[in-house]
Design an enzyme around this catalytic site. Structure first.
Site, PDB file in Angstrom:
ATOM      1  N   HIS A  83      -2.246  24.788  29.746  1.00 37.85           N
ATOM      2  CA  HIS A  83      -1.184  25.575  29.123  1.00 37.85           C
ATOM      3  C   HIS A  83      -1.720  26.242  27.875  1.00 37.85           C
ATOM      4  O   HIS A  83      -2.394  25.614  27.063  1.00 37.85           O
ATOM      5  CB  HIS A  83       0.002  24.668  28.755  1.00 37.85           C
ATOM      6  CG  HIS A  83       1.114  25.434  28.109  1.00 37.85           C
ATOM      7  ND1 HIS A  83       2.072  26.091  28.847  1.00 37.85           N
ATOM      8  CD2 HIS A  83       1.396  25.689  26.814  1.00 37.85           C
ATOM      9  CE1 HIS A  83       2.896  26.712  28.032  1.00 37.85           C
ATOM     10  NE2 HIS A  83       2.515  26.485  26.785  1.00 37.85           N
ATOM     11  N   ASP A 162      15.698  23.016  27.437  1.00 34.77           N
ATOM     12  CA  ASP A 162      14.757  23.796  26.623  1.00 34.77           C
ATOM     13  C   ASP A 162      15.112  25.278  26.659  1.00 34.77           C
ATOM     14  O   ASP A 162      15.038  25.955  25.629  1.00 34.77           O
ATOM     15  CB  ASP A 162      13.318  23.576  27.102  1.00 34.77           C
ATOM     16  CG  ASP A 162      12.370  24.550  26.404  1.00 34.77           C
ATOM     17  OD1 ASP A 162      12.242  24.463  25.174  1.00 34.77           O
ATOM     18  OD2 ASP A 162      11.799  25.433  27.080  1.00 34.77           O
ATOM     19  N   ARG A 169      17.053  28.961  19.187  1.00 39.91           N
ATOM     20  CA  ARG A 169      16.010  28.975  18.147  1.00 39.91           C
ATOM     21  C   ARG A 169      15.549  30.404  17.888  1.00 39.91           C
ATOM     22  O   ARG A 169      15.338  30.809  16.749  1.00 39.91           O
ATOM     23  CB  ARG A 169      14.798  28.135  18.595  1.00 39.91           C
ATOM     24  CG  ARG A 169      15.020  26.644  18.533  1.00 39.91           C
ATOM     25  CD  ARG A 169      13.925  25.908  19.287  1.00 39.91           C
ATOM     26  NE  ARG A 169      12.597  26.248  18.820  1.00 39.91           N
ATOM     27  CZ  ARG A 169      11.494  26.157  19.573  1.00 39.91           C
ATOM     28  NH1 ARG A 169      11.562  25.750  20.824  1.00 39.91           N
ATOM     29  NH2 ARG A 169      10.327  26.487  19.069  1.00 39.91           N
ATOM     30  N   SER A 184       9.290  21.593  23.166  1.00 37.55           N
ATOM     31  CA  SER A 184       9.640  22.645  24.120  1.00 37.55           C
ATOM     32  C   SER A 184       8.535  22.787  25.169  1.00 37.55           C
ATOM     33  O   SER A 184       8.787  22.742  26.384  1.00 37.55           O
ATOM     34  CB  SER A 184       9.829  23.960  23.345  1.00 37.55           C
ATOM     35  OG  SER A 184       9.800  25.073  24.193  1.00 37.55           O
ATOM     36  N   LYS A 188       8.444  20.977  29.481  1.00 33.04           N
ATOM     37  CA  LYS A 188       8.191  21.721  30.723  1.00 33.04           C
ATOM     38  C   LYS A 188       6.922  21.212  31.409  1.00 33.04           C
ATOM     39  O   LYS A 188       6.862  21.106  32.625  1.00 33.04           O
ATOM     40  CB  LYS A 188       8.064  23.224  30.417  1.00 33.04           C
ATOM     41  CG  LYS A 188       9.423  23.834  30.051  1.00 33.04           C
ATOM     42  CD  LYS A 188       9.304  25.249  29.542  1.00 33.04           C
ATOM     43  CE  LYS A 188       8.718  25.306  28.156  1.00 33.04           C
ATOM     44  NZ  LYS A 188       8.977  26.502  27.382  1.00 33.04           N
TER      45      LYS A 188
HETATM   46  N1  URA Z   1       6.269  28.281  24.012  1.00 36.39           N
HETATM   47  C1  URA Z   1       7.291  27.477  24.431  1.00 36.39           C
HETATM   48  O1  URA Z   1       7.434  27.214  25.616  1.00 36.39           O
HETATM   49  N2  URA Z   1       8.115  26.988  23.495  1.00 36.39           N
HETATM   50  C2  URA Z   1       7.995  27.243  22.193  1.00 36.39           C
HETATM   51  O2  URA Z   1       8.784  26.744  21.410  1.00 36.39           O
HETATM   52  C3  URA Z   1       6.946  28.084  21.763  1.00 36.39           C
HETATM   53  C4  URA Z   1       6.090  28.588  22.710  1.00 36.39           C
END
Ligand code: URA
Length: 435
Positions: A83, A162, A169, A184, A188
């Site tokens: 990621h 999220d 946010r 966050s 995932k």
């Molecule tokens: N990428 C995400 O998935 N969440 C965040 O808060 C920032 C970057």
């Protein structure tokens, strides 16, 4: 039963929230029982007061549990995922996934779309006509079992908490908080089911994290969350002071990725690919040392196996393998113009965010989630940090579909460059590895 008012007050006073309290906040907000104004106040309290390690882990777990959790146990071997925290010109997955898969290591990857000045892998893959970015779970798993590779968009029900919290946010200036970013991303990743996760944490002017210290803290927070959830974890801090590689824009980046699989990748980009790839191979326990990993990765390029795996990957997800050899035919642009340097000297910096914004302005990125994007537009940089530039030499080419926008992009790209009279050095790409 809790009252949201009391929990906001508790966070504001820097007291540690209990598991049941965090569960109440996440499920209450996801179901629409906690309203936006109270959740906004809570997120702002987290922004200013932070969260303990335990709270951050619990928040991640509750967000992960708000939706589906992929079961990859039907795939044999150690499944690895990567990621990136988001950068400009970051086409790493397109090169790394087929390299790793061609060595027999299963790559089961859920990817996102781009937002703002950063691009997303799923948008890039849509450059192939017919490519399916959403796959039924059984097909996703059978592709990984048979071909060792599947890359798909996150399903609607992957960490829905999220999605809702991120949107709030984003609207309330609470994105840039380390516990909120870490939970966050990791909610995932944990819901995506891989055994090992390699994080590419970008640092620099084009990234969320502008300094090594902040990036280190974010990386450590995510590594701790993953370990607490029994995942193998590694984070690599990489440079995002200038765009990665030379291409910025969806189809253009796919073209650069294919060139890289043919052995012609830009040096800075390949350095990042090899650094992440070697960590992934060690995580998958197919080699013991970095040197061995680099040899294995290099062989996938020199023997053509990574390119062949990429073609197969495009085909099994609905695209046409012949397109891989003729990507330039898929570029649909009406206007192409050079950015001529007005100065002479050595490139000392290229503001990544400015280049990302130029590509976005041409139509290649989204200002909001609902925007559609023009896959063909973007920028190719001909000069990178450390390169010598003569006056009137081309430093970049703009690909666009509107003359006016191309003119604005030319100015933005030119302004993104800074030159020095004295010789400059290329950026160091791999800044730190956190295990
Ligand atoms: N990428 C995400 O998935 N969440 C965040 O808060 C920032 C970057």
């Amino acid at each position: 039963m809790f009252r949201m008012y009391d929990l906001i007050e508790k966070k504001k006073n820097k007291e540690e929230l209990k598991e049941e309290e965090i569960a109440y906040i996440v499920s209450g907000f996801t179901r629409g029982e906690i309203l936006d104004y109270q959740m906004s106040a809570f997120l702002m309290a987290v922004y200013f007061c932070g969260m303990t390690k335990k709270e951050t882990f619990l928040l991640t777990q509750k967000m992960k549990e708000s939706g589906d959790v992929l079961d990859l146990s039907g795939i044999s071997g150690i499944k690895v995922d990567k990621h990136s925290t988001g950068g400009v010109g970051d086409k790493t997955t397109l090169v790394l996934a087929p390299m790793i898969a061609s060595l027999g290591v299963p790559v089961a990857k859920m990817s996102g779309r781009g937002l703002g000045h950063t691009g997303g892998t799923i948008d890039k893959l849509e450059a192939f006509p017919g490519f399916m970015t959403s796959l039924p779970e059984e097909k996703f798993i059978s592709n990984v079992n048979q071909y060792k590779i599947a890359v798909a968009g996150q399903t609607k029900n992957l960490a829905p908490a999220d999605k809702k919290i991120y949107a709030l946010r984003d609207a309330t200036a609470c994105v840039n908080s380390i516990p909120l970013i870490a939970s966050s991303i990791m909610s995932k990743k944990l819901a995506s089911g891989a055994d090992g996760i390699c994080l590419d944490v970008k640092v620099g002017s084009g990234a969320f994290m502008k300094t090594i210290d902040d990036a280190t803290l974010l990386a450590k927070t995510m590594v701790d969350i993953g370990r607490a959830a029994d995942k193998k974890m590694v984070a690599v801090l990489t440079n995002m002071d200038e765009p990665l590689g030379c291409a910025v824009g969806n189809t253009l980046e796919v073209m650069e990725a294919i060139d890289s699989l043919r052995g012609n990748g830009p040096k800075d980009f390949m350095e990042v690919v090899f650094a992440l790839g070697s960590e992934m191979l060690m995580m998958a326990e197919v080699c013991q040392s970095k040197e061995q990993a680099i040899k294995m990765l290099s062989s996938t390029i020199s023997d053509g196996s990574a390119l062949e795996t990429f073609k197969t990957f495009v085909e099994i997800q609905g695209g046409n393998r012949q397109d891989v050899d003729h990507m330039e035919d898929l570029l649909d642009i009406s206007c192409k113009k050079e950015v001529i340097s007005l100065e002479e000297g050595y490139v000392s910096s290229i503001e990544a965010e400015q280049i990302g914004n130029a590509s976005m302005l041409l139509g290649g990125g989204r200002a909001s989630k609902e925007d559609t994007i023009d896959l063909s537009v973007g920028v190719i940089l001909h000069k990178k940090v450390g390169d010598k530039v003569q006056k009137n030499e081309s430093i970049a080419t703009i690909y666009g579909n509107s003359r006016d926008l191309v003119e604005i992009a030319i100015k933005k790209v030119r302004d993104a460059y800074t030159f020095r009279k004295e010789k400059t050095m290329p950026n160091q790409m791999v800044l730190k590895i956190i295990k």
